[in-house]
Design a protein around this motif. Structure first.
Motif, mmCIF file in Angstrom:
data_model
loop_
_atom_site.group_PDB
_atom_site.id
_atom_site.type_symbol
_atom_site.label_atom_id
_atom_site.label_comp_id
_atom_site.label_asym_id
_atom_site.label_seq_id
_atom_site.Cartn_x
_atom_site.Cartn_y
_atom_site.Cartn_z
ATOM 1 N N THR A 23 42.335 4.611 -7.569
ATOM 2 C CA THR A 23 41.177 5.328 -8.106
ATOM 3 C C THR A 23 40.110 4.353 -8.597
ATOM 4 O O THR A 23 38.910 4.611 -8.462
ATOM 5 C CB THR A 23 41.590 6.272 -9.248
ATOM 6 N N MET A 24 40.535 3.221 -9.156
ATOM 7 C CA MET A 24 39.576 2.206 -9.580
ATOM 8 C C MET A 24 38.911 1.551 -8.375
ATOM 9 O O MET A 24 37.720 1.208 -8.410
ATOM 10 C CB MET A 24 40.263 1.143 -10.439
ATOM 11 N N ALA A 25 39.659 1.384 -7.299
ATOM 12 C CA ALA A 25 39.075 0.821 -6.081
ATOM 13 C C ALA A 25 38.004 1.751 -5.515
ATOM 14 O O ALA A 25 36.923 1.304 -5.093
ATOM 15 C CB ALA A 25 40.170 0.575 -5.042
ATOM 16 N N LEU A 26 38.297 3.050 -5.510
ATOM 17 C CA LEU A 26 37.319 4.028 -5.025
ATOM 18 C C LEU A 26 36.071 4.019 -5.899
ATOM 19 O O LEU A 26 34.937 3.993 -5.396
ATOM 20 C CB LEU A 26 37.933 5.424 -5.009
ATOM 21 N N ASN A 27 36.282 4.033 -7.208
ATOM 22 C CA ASN A 27 35.131 4.011 -8.109
ATOM 23 C C ASN A 27 34.417 2.662 -8.080
ATOM 24 O O ASN A 27 33.215 2.584 -8.340
ATOM 25 C CB ASN A 27 35.572 4.342 -9.532
ATOM 26 N N GLY A 28 35.141 1.584 -7.759
ATOM 27 C CA GLY A 28 34.505 0.284 -7.604
ATOM 28 C C GLY A 28 33.498 0.282 -6.467
ATOM 29 O O GLY A 28 32.406 -0.278 -6.577
ATOM 30 N N ALA A 29 33.873 0.932 -5.365
ATOM 31 C CA ALA A 29 32.944 1.060 -4.234
ATOM 32 C C ALA A 29 31.698 1.826 -4.646
ATOM 33 O O ALA A 29 30.559 1.413 -4.367
ATOM 34 C CB ALA A 29 33.634 1.756 -3.066
ATOM 35 N N LEU A 30 31.902 2.946 -5.311
ATOM 36 C CA LEU A 30 30.774 3.792 -5.694
ATOM 37 C C LEU A 30 29.897 3.110 -6.739
ATOM 38 O O LEU A 30 28.664 3.210 -6.685
ATOM 39 C CB LEU A 30 31.291 5.130 -6.224
ATOM 40 N N ALA A 31 30.517 2.405 -7.695
ATOM 41 C CA ALA A 31 29.730 1.695 -8.705
ATOM 42 C C ALA A 31 28.913 0.574 -8.079
ATOM 43 O O ALA A 31 27.765 0.323 -8.475
ATOM 44 C CB ALA A 31 30.650 1.141 -9.797
ATOM 45 N N GLY A 32 29.481 -0.118 -7.094
ATOM 46 C CA GLY A 32 28.719 -1.135 -6.380
ATOM 47 C C GLY A 32 27.530 -0.540 -5.653
ATOM 48 O O GLY A 32 26.432 -1.120 -5.635
ATOM 49 N N LEU A 33 27.724 0.639 -5.066
ATOM 50 C CA LEU A 33 26.639 1.331 -4.372
ATOM 51 C C LEU A 33 25.550 1.772 -5.340
ATOM 52 O O LEU A 33 24.354 1.611 -5.072
ATOM 53 C CB LEU A 33 27.203 2.542 -3.619
ATOM 54 N N VAL A 34 25.951 2.337 -6.476
ATOM 55 C CA VAL A 34 24.973 2.762 -7.476
ATOM 56 C C VAL A 34 24.176 1.564 -7.982
ATOM 57 O O VAL A 34 22.954 1.633 -8.146
ATOM 58 C CB VAL A 34 25.679 3.473 -8.645
ATOM 59 N N ALA A 35 24.861 0.442 -8.226
ATOM 60 C CA ALA A 35 24.197 -0.730 -8.792
ATOM 61 C C ALA A 35 23.119 -1.286 -7.869
ATOM 62 O O ALA A 35 22.052 -1.704 -8.327
ATOM 63 C CB ALA A 35 25.231 -1.811 -9.103
ATOM 64 N N ILE A 36 23.358 -1.294 -6.573
ATOM 65 C CA ILE A 36 22.397 -1.879 -5.634
ATOM 66 C C ILE A 36 21.270 -0.913 -5.295
ATOM 67 O O ILE A 36 20.249 -1.317 -4.721
ATOM 68 C CB ILE A 36 23.111 -2.326 -4.330
ATOM 69 N N THR A 37 21.407 0.341 -5.695
ATOM 70 C CA THR A 37 20.444 1.369 -5.315
ATOM 71 C C THR A 37 19.067 1.158 -5.933
ATOM 72 O O THR A 37 18.055 1.518 -5.341
ATOM 73 C CB THR A 37 21.003 2.758 -5.681
ATOM 74 N N ALA A 38 18.994 0.562 -7.105
ATOM 75 C CA ALA A 38 17.696 0.359 -7.751
ATOM 76 C C ALA A 38 16.820 -0.630 -6.991
ATOM 77 O O ALA A 38 15.587 -0.544 -7.043
ATOM 78 C CB ALA A 38 17.878 -0.117 -9.191
ATOM 79 N N GLU A 39 17.425 -1.583 -6.286
ATOM 80 C CA GLU A 39 16.669 -2.546 -5.476
ATOM 81 C C GLU A 39 17.562 -3.092 -4.367
ATOM 82 O O GLU A 39 18.160 -4.158 -4.499
ATOM 83 C CB GLU A 39 16.123 -3.679 -6.342
ATOM 84 N N PRO A 40 17.666 -2.366 -3.247
ATOM 85 C CA PRO A 40 18.531 -2.801 -2.161
ATOM 86 C C PRO A 40 17.846 -3.682 -1.122
ATOM 87 O O PRO A 40 18.519 -4.192 -0.220
ATOM 88 C CB PRO A 40 18.966 -1.472 -1.523
ATOM 89 N N LEU A 41 16.527 -3.877 -1.231
ATOM 90 C CA LEU A 41 15.794 -4.632 -0.216
ATOM 91 C C LEU A 41 15.568 -6.089 -0.608
ATOM 92 O O LEU A 41 15.815 -6.991 0.189
ATOM 93 C CB LEU A 41 14.446 -3.963 0.066
ATOM 94 N N ALA A 42 15.109 -6.337 -1.806
ATOM 95 C CA ALA A 42 14.700 -7.687 -2.209
ATOM 96 C C ALA A 42 15.843 -8.693 -2.316
ATOM 97 O O ALA A 42 15.653 -9.871 -1.995
ATOM 98 C CB ALA A 42 13.938 -7.622 -3.532
ATOM 99 N N PRO A 43 17.043 -8.306 -2.765
ATOM 100 C CA PRO A 43 18.092 -9.318 -2.951
ATOM 101 C C PRO A 43 18.533 -9.961 -1.639
ATOM 102 O O PRO A 43 18.465 -9.336 -0.572
ATOM 103 C CB PRO A 43 19.259 -8.528 -3.571
#
Length: 440
Positions: free
Chosen positions: A305-325
């Motif tokens: 369950t932590m692995a699944l939420n780890g994927a989703l948290a990584g996705l949420v984190a990059i959503t604010a700026e997915p182009l510049a990094p």
């Protein structure tokens, strides 16, 4: 801004060539005509829109897998219901609030545009916009539905259907659109503070997260969750289903972030969409790996369950700026996002805040992290980002509390203790997901 970033320059090959030094070297054959740009831009909205719509299935499967079997059907009807309510409310009033067309120089705290939102006629095309207005509305609507899905998972297993749907009406018709208007609608955060949220770490995910947190506090935990001074674990009914839901969400995120480029009429735009795809994927992958390693270190066992939420948290984190990094930066952003559920899920339990699927750490906490790290790679300031996070927190929390409390002290939010113990599938809708198995 999600809507206004689509530049008028995208309509003509000549203006495109002049607008960017990088594009000036592109052969004329590789720069499409205004008509083709209109088609490609519209196609990006439509493809991105149905990918984000498919995330509704991801949320439904994730939640259905993480709740107990006696509440599975209820979570399914809540998810298909909230998506449908979001669509209706966003057409009736939500879009008009989100994109009111603030006057230049306005603080842009609240406004209403065309009501209700009108689509183009049969065979019509407003080519001056650079895209079909219907495709724009559809793309924005599915983001609205995503916000409501976040709340559904947190308050699962102890909220009746009718009050939940009433809350969704207010969330999708008013609360979410107001927050969106401050940034993507060229309102206060955008015009005054230069707040930047490319695809919605704060505007979508933290908005849903704050609404969910307030709901969890007001509604209270599930019966027996915190008893005798200990945390009682309620295992999910179907981990393979939850894993499938996570993969569906991961797939849908390519539309969520990629189509937020808002343009596909130039080689530069298509290249940027491709980079967004890579950064989005790598942030999620890093989130998974970090979550697995962290649970191995902390619990001596890997936690699915932590692995699944780890994927989703990584996705949420990059959503604010997915182009510049760069890809390396995206991995760092997603990796730090992935460890947040490992830290905050136990913390919520210590505070006796019952979050059934871990949506608060994933969407609220990781959303804040992703928003605040934007200045590292993007064109924003830490002060502006902080103001955006705080203003969203205050507004969404107060508005959500008013609605949840009004429901609690009028029609009531929770089922009876007997109904909750027997399961909401039987009590609320009369259709059990697994009638041949004993309910857990």
């Amino acid at each position: 801004m999600k809507r206004t970033l689509l530049s008028f320059a995208a309509l003509t090959a000549g203006s495109l060539t002049l607008a960017s030094p990088a594009l000036a070297a592109v052969p004329d054959a590789e720069v499409v005509s205004p008509g083709a740009a209109y088609i490609f831009n519209t196609l990006l909205f439509l493809i991105g829109g149905f990918l984000v719509m498919w995330m509704a299935a991801g949320f439904a499967m994730l939640e259905a897998g993480l709740v107990r079997s006696k509440n599975t059907s209820t979570q399914c009807i809540k998810n298909i219901g909230l998506y449908s309510i979001a669509g209706l409310m966003f057409w009736i009033i939500g879009y008009s609030i989100a994109y009111p067309g603030f006057a230049e120089g306005s603080l842009g705290l609240f406004g209403i545009g065309d009501f209700p939102y009108a689509m183009q006629g049969v065979g019509e095309a407003d080519t001056e916009t650079g895209y079909s207005v219907a495709s724009d509305w559809f793309f924005q609507m599915v983001f609205c539905a995503t916000t409501a899905s976040i709340v559904s998972g947190t308050v699962a297993e102890r909220v009746k259907i009718v009050p939940f749907f009433i809350f969704v009406v207010v969330l999708t018709g008013f609360i979410y659109p107001v927050v969106v208007s401050w940034e993507w609608g060229a309102g206060y955060l955008d015009s005054v503070h230069g707040f930047s949220d490319f695809a919605g770490s704060t505007l979508v995910h933290s908005t849903g997260g704050w609404a969910a947190l307030v709901g969890a506090l007001i509604i209270g935990p599930r019966l027996g969750r915190y008893a005798d001074g200990k945390v009682n674990v309620f295992p999910g009914s179907n981990i393979p289903l939850a894993t499938l839901g996570t993969f569906i969400l991961w797939l849908g995120w390519f539309g969520f972030n990629g189509a937020s480029q808002l343009a596909m009429g130039t080689v530069g735009d298509v290249s940027d969409v491709s980079k967004i795809f890579v950064n989005t994927n790598m942030a999620a992958a890093a989130g998974v790996v970090v979550a697995i390693v962290a649970t191995l270190i902390r619990y001596k066992k890997a936690d699915i369950t932590m692995a699944l939420n780890g994927a989703l948290a990584g996705l949420v984190a990059i959503t604010a700026e997915p182009l510049a990094p760069t890809v390396g930066q995206a991995i760092i952003i997603g990796g730090i996002g992935g460890i947040l559920p490992v830290i905050f899920v136990p913390l919520l339990d210590k505070l006796k805040i019952d979050d059934v699927v871990g949506a608060i750490p994933v969407h609220l906490v990781a959303g804040i992290w992703g928003t605040m790290i934007v200045p590292w790679t993007g064109d924003a300031t830490f002060v502006g980002q902080f103001i955006g996070v705080v203003l969203t927190a205050v507004f969404v929390s107060i508005a959500s509390a008013i609605v949840w409390l009004a429901l609690k002290y009028t029609i009531g939010v929770r089922p009876s203790e007997e109904d909750e113990m027997n399961g909401l599938d039987k009590a609320e809708i009369g259709v059990e997901a697994y009638p041949e198995f004993a309910r857990g």
